[in-house]
Design a protein around this motif. Structure first.
Motif, PDB file in Angstrom:
ATOM      1  N   ARG A 160       7.439  -1.820   0.314  1.00 20.41           N
ATOM      2  CA  ARG A 160       6.145  -2.435   0.026  1.00 20.41           C
ATOM      3  C   ARG A 160       5.031  -1.740   0.804  1.00 20.41           C
ATOM      4  O   ARG A 160       5.222  -1.335   1.951  1.00 20.41           O
ATOM      5  N   TRP A 161       3.843  -1.676   0.168  1.00 14.19           N
ATOM      6  CA  TRP A 161       2.650  -1.154   0.809  1.00 14.19           C
ATOM      7  C   TRP A 161       1.509  -2.119   0.549  1.00 14.19           C
ATOM      8  O   TRP A 161       1.439  -2.747  -0.503  1.00 14.19           O
ATOM      9  N   ASP A 162       0.604  -2.208   1.489  1.00 17.06           N
ATOM     10  CA  ASP A 162      -0.581  -3.061   1.385  1.00 17.06           C
ATOM     11  C   ASP A 162      -1.821  -2.181   1.463  1.00 17.06           C
ATOM     12  O   ASP A 162      -1.992  -1.448   2.446  1.00 17.06           O
ATOM     13  N   LEU A 163      -2.649  -2.258   0.435  1.00 16.34           N
ATOM     14  CA  LEU A 163      -3.896  -1.494   0.427  1.00 16.34           C
ATOM     15  C   LEU A 163      -5.091  -2.437   0.458  1.00 16.34           C
ATOM     16  O   LEU A 163      -5.106  -3.462  -0.228  1.00 16.34           O
ATOM     17  N   LEU A 164      -6.089  -2.080   1.245  1.00 18.89           N
ATOM     18  CA  LEU A 164      -7.374  -2.752   1.196  1.00 18.89           C
ATOM     19  C   LEU A 164      -8.021  -2.400  -0.138  1.00 18.89           C
ATOM     20  O   LEU A 164      -8.009  -1.233  -0.536  1.00 18.89           O
ATOM     21  N   LEU A 188       1.823  -3.197  -3.354  1.00 14.85           N
ATOM     22  CA  LEU A 188       2.568  -2.318  -4.249  1.00 14.85           C
ATOM     23  C   LEU A 188       4.020  -2.293  -3.807  1.00 14.85           C
ATOM     24  O   LEU A 188       4.312  -2.258  -2.611  1.00 14.85           O
ATOM     25  N   PHE A 189       4.932  -2.281  -4.792  1.00 13.45           N
ATOM     26  CA  PHE A 189       6.365  -2.312  -4.502  1.00 13.45           C
ATOM     27  C   PHE A 189       7.060  -1.156  -5.209  1.00 13.45           C
ATOM     28  O   PHE A 189       6.726  -0.809  -6.336  1.00 13.45           O
ATOM     29  N   TRP A 236       5.142   7.736  -2.806  1.00 13.48           N
ATOM     30  CA  TRP A 236       5.861   6.570  -2.299  1.00 13.48           C
ATOM     31  C   TRP A 236       7.102   6.228  -3.117  1.00 13.48           C
ATOM     32  O   TRP A 236       7.763   5.248  -2.834  1.00 13.48           O
ATOM     33  N   GLY A 237       7.407   6.969  -4.142  1.00 14.64           N
ATOM     34  CA  GLY A 237       8.495   6.593  -5.049  1.00 14.64           C
ATOM     35  C   GLY A 237       7.902   5.781  -6.184  1.00 14.64           C
ATOM     36  O   GLY A 237       6.800   5.262  -6.085  1.00 14.64           O
ATOM     37  N   ARG A 238       8.618   5.698  -7.257  1.00 10.31           N
ATOM     38  CA  ARG A 238       8.101   5.020  -8.452  1.00 10.31           C
ATOM     39  C   ARG A 238       7.646   3.600  -8.139  1.00 10.31           C
ATOM     40  O   ARG A 238       8.402   2.773  -7.672  1.00 10.31           O
ATOM     41  N   ILE A 239       6.375   3.327  -8.422  1.00 11.19           N
ATOM     42  CA  ILE A 239       5.825   1.982  -8.246  1.00 11.19           C
ATOM     43  C   ILE A 239       6.357   1.134  -9.394  1.00 11.19           C
ATOM     44  O   ILE A 239       6.212   1.494 -10.565  1.00 11.19           O
TER      45      ILE A 239
END
Length: 190
Positions: free
Chosen positions: A113-117, A106-107, A63-66
């Motif tokens: 942005r990503w949203d994880l359960l 996570l950004f 996803w690219g550097r968090i």
């Protein structure tokens, strides 16, 4: 769907000791974002300082550097402000009322942005597998807490609400979106 489970070779980022167990993670396939969640993460403990470096290290090349992540501290005894991840530092924030207690945000500078359960660590493997599949279902319009509640409703053997350290079962229920019944004798309504 990309599923990363115990069947894959162990992830051993620089910040983790050798022999660290493999990450338990499922991600939606690449493509346009659909639904409310981008995948699911099943940590092995409630120790964010131990769990987050391996997760961020695994996601950096995908996803690219968090650069930043946020959690709701309801189920975490300690939320660090920063975590070292393979040569860089990830800032950690927390939001008690604004963020779902069963989601991790996570950004990244590159993609967004990503949203994880977040599947509770004590969840049975069968329940965790169902939750991972549900979180990766295209156009899933359920929040993390809604998926956990659905799992508990349809599979009553799933663990009950986790009581945060120093908290009560009622506080855990309220934090997960439940509503406590009024005390006996209390007047309800007008």
């Amino acid at each position: 769907m990309t599923v990363i489970t115990a069947r894959t070779p162990p992830v051993t980022p620089a910040s983790e000791p050798p022999g660290h167990p493999p990450l338990r993670l499922s991600l939606k396939p690449p493509g346009p974002r659909t639904g409310l969640l981008d995948g699911a993460w099943w940590p092995r403990s409630r120790d964010l300082e131990r769990e987050l470096p391996a997760l961020a290290d695994m996601l950096d090349p995908l996803w690219g550097r968090i650069t930043r992540l946020t959690v709701n501290p309801t189920h975490w005894p300690h939320v660090p402000r920063k975590i070292p991840v393979n040569g860089h530092v990830v800032k950690v924030g927390w939001f008690r009322g604004e963020q779902d207690p069963h989601q991790l945000l996570l950004f990244s500078y590159h993609v967004g942005r990503w949203d994880l359960l977040i599947i509770p660590p004590e969840t049975a493997p069968e329940a965790a597998e169902r939750l991972m599949v549900a979180a990766c279902t295209p156009r899933m319009a359920r929040t993390g807490s809604a998926l956990i509640a659905d799992e508990r409703e349809h599979h009553p053997t799933a663990p009950a609400a986790v009581v945060p350290p120093g908290g009560s079962q009622a506080a855990a229920w309220e934090a997960e979106g439940g509503a406590m019944a009024p005390p006996s004798g209390a007047r309800v309504g007008r």
